[in-house]
Design an enzyme around this catalytic site. Sequence first.
Site, PDB file in Angstrom:
ATOM      1  N   CYS A 136       0.847  -1.200   0.000  1.00  0.00           N
ATOM      2  CA  CYS A 136       0.000   0.000   0.000  1.00  0.00           C
ATOM      3  C   CYS A 136       0.884   1.251   0.000  1.00  0.00           C
ATOM      4  O   CYS A 136       1.357   1.684   1.058  1.00  0.00           O
ATOM      5  CB  CYS A 136      -0.909  -0.008   1.230  1.00  0.00           C
ATOM      6  SG  CYS A 136      -1.927   1.456   1.365  1.00  0.00           S
TER       7      CYS A 136
ATOM      8  N   CYS B 131      -0.526   4.167   2.094  1.00  0.00           N
ATOM      9  CA  CYS B 131      -0.379   4.061   3.550  1.00  0.00           C
ATOM     10  C   CYS B 131       1.068   4.305   3.979  1.00  0.00           C
ATOM     11  O   CYS B 131       1.324   5.016   4.948  1.00  0.00           O
ATOM     12  CB  CYS B 131      -0.747   2.658   4.037  1.00  0.00           C
ATOM     13  SG  CYS B 131      -2.286   2.024   3.422  1.00  0.00           S
ATOM     14  N   ASP B 132       1.996   3.658   3.297  1.00  0.00           N
ATOM     15  CA  ASP B 132       3.363   3.555   3.816  1.00  0.00           C
ATOM     16  C   ASP B 132       4.386   4.419   3.089  1.00  0.00           C
ATOM     17  O   ASP B 132       5.542   4.499   3.528  1.00  0.00           O
ATOM     18  CB  ASP B 132       3.816   2.085   3.755  1.00  0.00           C
ATOM     19  CG  ASP B 132       2.866   1.170   4.519  1.00  0.00           C
ATOM     20  OD1 ASP B 132       2.301   1.633   5.527  1.00  0.00           O
ATOM     21  OD2 ASP B 132       2.665   0.025   4.100  1.00  0.00           O
TER      22      ASP B 132
END
Length: 538
Positions: A358, A361-362
């Site tokens: 992701c 997200c990261d």
Amino acid sequence: MAHQDSFDHKEAQNQLRRFFAGMPRQIPLLLFSVPDVNAPFTDGIRKVVATIGEVTDQVTLQEYPLDHDFARQRGIIASPTLVFAVDPLDIRWLGAPLGHEIQTFMEALAIIGRGEPGLSEPAAKELAKLDEPRKIKVFVSPSCPYCPQAAVDAIRLAVARPELVSLEIIDIQANPELADRYEAHSVPQIFANDHLIYLGAPSQELLVASLVALEPRSYFIPDSDAEEIDCDLLIVGGGPAGLTAGIYANRSGLKTVVVEKGALGGQIAITPMVENYPGFTQVGGQTLVDILVSHALEYVDIFPGEEVQEIVRGNKFMITTNRRRYQARAVLLATGAAVRHLGVPGEQRLAGRGISYCSTCDGQLFIGKKVIIVGGGDSAVTDALHLHQIGVQVTLVHRRDKLRAQQRLITALEQSSITVMYNTTVVEILGKARVESVRLHDSATGEDFNMAFDGVFIAIGYSPAVDLAESLGAELTPDGYIKRDQGHRTTVPGLYSAGDVEGGAKQIVTAAGQGAEAALAIFEDLVNPYWVDQQSGD
Ligand code: NAP
């Protein structure tokens, strides 16, 4: 335009006023900081609290230097740390509530201010079993759409059992050293008493079960006296197919419920930028999710964080989730697809330790660092462009000599300075506690070689989530998707499918269309059930 802005500001203030109206408890916030350390985060806290202060005096902010006695007494060492100083709670925020974390912060104020944890009955029962102290740490990031679910549920636990449960919400960007110490290189990650109890965002019930056991739990069946809901249609999956089906089914007069095991929106929630959804040249994935979810909520009950554990077909379908039971006349599987794994050595061991599925997200955790993205489709190229844009040093690795992504994205890639390695596959991901290097194979020369990288983003497509369909005996296509007719009827009477789980174009717009078609067919079938004719003809 200025007129419009001031109107919007007033409307936002009115909404906030309504939010805080009738909140019985005062929430004194204590902010501990050092002026030069993480100053943008400290300012972020001040701004958020000042905005809240414009509409309520229930939330107050008191500032202290980090070397103040209060900080020493409480063992506070990170700047900034925000303490929700409501006795007997021990809830702290290391970093600032920015981005997606604003949602967590507002929910924290609502839960703490009302003193109501808002746990589901099965989760509350499970939590009652806890008889030893637990110190929870939830690592989050402002860009992570899954993090609010993990952090908010942890807040519920700390409010429900304050004598045993304390909580630190840790913004991984403001606290990279702490993240390193816990080897937390993806978000969300949840630790209790320094044990990793969950990688990702669990349902409330799984979070409590994992907290009690002090290790990850993957399955939770509620007691037999759990709530039971009778409905016409249960939709499994809260992506565009499931939500659109919910809107159409409810408007047809069917009592419909949507359950979604994770965050709403499916893959859109983790797509940085969606291109070509009609009506939008470009739209942020999460923005599109917000629009879609608020539309669907006008019509249908949606339960995020609720995972179907079992479906049994009798006269009706009997469905057991981690939270309750349902009886439904029809079930629609809009379960989408699960991320595909590379299946190479090191992938499982280093998941969350530099390997990510992701980029939204990261990605922020890798700014200034070197990563590879594996894949050659729209996701890989979109992710590569997103990471490059936020300052990550990106190399795209693709197994063939040609990308399959849309030409527009390929052109953008070519115009960037992103390195692309064609005819290259990943053989192994290496590193002790986190990703350090990757062993690659060049299929043109036949050579294997190592390259140093800090992170590996895997974007090699998705596998259809067909477990529930298979458990009910539904036939699959030779490619592994759910087999269905034009009305999205599977080979099991009363069981339907829509969206990526059926294969096809796998676009948001086609998933929404499939959801609408399925709902219309379900309405017709429930009025005039074809399976009754089949049974009487047997
Ligand atoms: P995809 O289109 O299936 O592409 C997967 C890529 O990964 C392919 O390039 C494939 O290589 C490669 N791959 C598969 N297995 C691999 C393995 N084991 N090792 C190495 N490489 C492997 O998946 P996607 O990119 O996630 O896209 C999924 C769907 O979402 C598509 O329909 C796409 O159009 C859509 N999408 C749209 C947008 C948008 O903004 N409109 C954004 C993202 C995704 P080969 O090419 O050799 O098969």
